[in-house]
Design an enzyme around this catalytic site. Structure first.
Site, PDB file in Angstrom:
ATOM      1  N   TYR A  58       0.843  -1.191   0.000  1.00  0.00           N
ATOM      2  CA  TYR A  58       0.000   0.000   0.000  1.00  0.00           C
ATOM      3  C   TYR A  58       0.882   1.245   0.000  1.00  0.00           C
ATOM      4  O   TYR A  58       1.556   1.538   0.991  1.00  0.00           O
ATOM      5  CB  TYR A  58      -0.923   0.014   1.211  1.00  0.00           C
ATOM      6  CG  TYR A  58      -1.869  -1.152   1.310  1.00  0.00           C
ATOM      7  CD1 TYR A  58      -2.232  -1.887   0.186  1.00  0.00           C
ATOM      8  CD2 TYR A  58      -2.407  -1.536   2.542  1.00  0.00           C
ATOM      9  CE1 TYR A  58      -3.097  -2.978   0.286  1.00  0.00           C
ATOM     10  CE2 TYR A  58      -3.287  -2.606   2.645  1.00  0.00           C
ATOM     11  CZ  TYR A  58      -3.618  -3.323   1.526  1.00  0.00           C
ATOM     12  OH  TYR A  58      -4.477  -4.385   1.630  1.00  0.00           O
ATOM     13  N   LEU A 224     -18.149  -2.888   3.648  1.00  0.00           N
ATOM     14  CA  LEU A 224     -19.085  -1.836   3.236  1.00  0.00           C
ATOM     15  C   LEU A 224     -19.180  -1.738   1.712  1.00  0.00           C
ATOM     16  O   LEU A 224     -19.620  -0.715   1.179  1.00  0.00           O
ATOM     17  CB  LEU A 224     -18.654  -0.487   3.830  1.00  0.00           C
ATOM     18  CG  LEU A 224     -18.672  -0.429   5.362  1.00  0.00           C
ATOM     19  CD1 LEU A 224     -18.150   0.911   5.858  1.00  0.00           C
ATOM     20  CD2 LEU A 224     -20.081  -0.683   5.892  1.00  0.00           C
TER      21      LEU A 224
END
Length: 337
Positions: A58, A224
């Protein structure tokens, strides 16, 4: 916050984790702010979150550096999970599971995270050119050396790559389960990280039961729906060119509009629990209800969302709520027609 235990060694974590990736990788890069991200991680820890999920890819590397700045001050409050096994180039990502590389990657992550031990070290992807047992054996040596407490595996499968097929066949995570069976013979798997949400339920068929039967924790990634289930995304609003949602078949303007009944259902459930309850919290509560070994790891870039997500651990869905969620329409994407 409620605590949960994952893995045979009963690793203790808050029921809701924090996915740190959006702070410095992939989503809405123009909105990524270092100082704001630091405040977000601190706010999550203040709210009872302990599991901080990152990876060396990342950034690359910048996400671990960010988490390390927090760990320098609050290591005792945090459970840090990071990953190895993927190398990022200018326009590509490749797997590297060679034992020597794994050892070097761990040492580098320890330096960036400013810690002496990684609580959960995960294999991001298996290297097709290296037997997974060799990679896992090198990771197990890190546990023996005291650099890592437990090992995990990121699951691959169940993502539809073209009409009617998945990357791992119609059984979804069959390939990952075969990998898990192999590495389990070398060293215990403490946790598996895979996508699970109201609109991505493929892991429920076999992967989640596999984990439950063996005392393996399940870290629910993208609980989500990459932000869709929060109800805050604007249909047709567009995404930045390097945002993966710009190429995802469920995030075309047409499909975002078609899937609004799912968000509407979550809103109805939320309204029954009070004006302060949000669709995102309902979505996370649903994931939490899939088992005591399940820990959702929603991503967040802002303090507000991190605190809101943590609040989902207090929400208890009723049988009526669960029945309504079970009757919501299946998600559609641009390959459906």
């Amino acid at each position: 916050m409620e605590r949960r235990t994952i893995g045979a060694t009963a690793l203790d974590v808050g029921a809701v984790g924090l996915g740190c990736m959006p702070m410095s990788w992939a989503y809405d890069r123009s909105q990524q702010r270092g100082d704001r991200s630091l405040r977000t991680v601190h706010a999550a820890l203040d709210a009872g979150v302990s599991l901080l999920d990152t990876a060396d890819m990342y950034g690359p590397f910048t996400n671990e550096l960010l988490v390390g700045r927090v760990l320098r001050e609050r290591r005792a409050e945090a459970f840090v999970s990071t990953k190895c096994g993927l190398l990022v180039g200018d326009q590509h990502v490749v797997a590297n599971g060679r034992p020597g590389y794994v050892r070097r990657a761990c040492d580098a992550s320890l330096r960036r995270l400013q810690t002496d031990v990684i609580d959960l070290y995960q294999l991001h992807r298996a290297d097709p050119e290296v037997p997974v047992e060799e990679t896992w054996g090198a990771m197990a040596e890190l546990v023996t050396a005291g650099k890592v407490r437990a090992l995990g595996l990121c699951a691959v499968g169940a993502r539809w790559t073209r009409r009617g097929t998945t990357g791992a066949g119609r059984d979804g995570y069959e390939g990952t389960i075969r990998q898990l069976e192999r590495v389990q013979q070398v060293f215990p798997v403490a946790a598996v990280e895979a996508e699970l949400s109201v609109w991505s339920q493929e892991a429920l068929a076999r992967l989640l039961p596999w984990c439950a039967a063996r005392g393996v924790g399940f870290l629910a990634a993208m609980p989500l729906g990459s932000g869709y289930l929060t109800g805050t995304l604007t249909t047709g609003g567009g995404f930045e060119p390097d945002d993966p949602r710009a190429r995802h078949p469920r995030f075309t303007a047409e499909m975002m509009a078609a899937n609004q009944p799912i968000v509407a259902g979550l809103r109805r459930v939320a309204a029954r629990h009070g004006a302060e309850v949000t669709p995102a919290q309902v979505a996370l509560a649903w994931v939490l209800g899939r088992g005591r070994h399940v820990v959702p790891v929603p991503g967040a870039k802002r303090e507000r969302w991190a605190v809101e997500n943590a609040g989902a651990a207090r929400l208890r869905l009723t049988p009526g709520d669960l029945a309504e969620i079970a009757t919501l329409p299946a998600p559609r994407d641009s390959w459906d027609h």
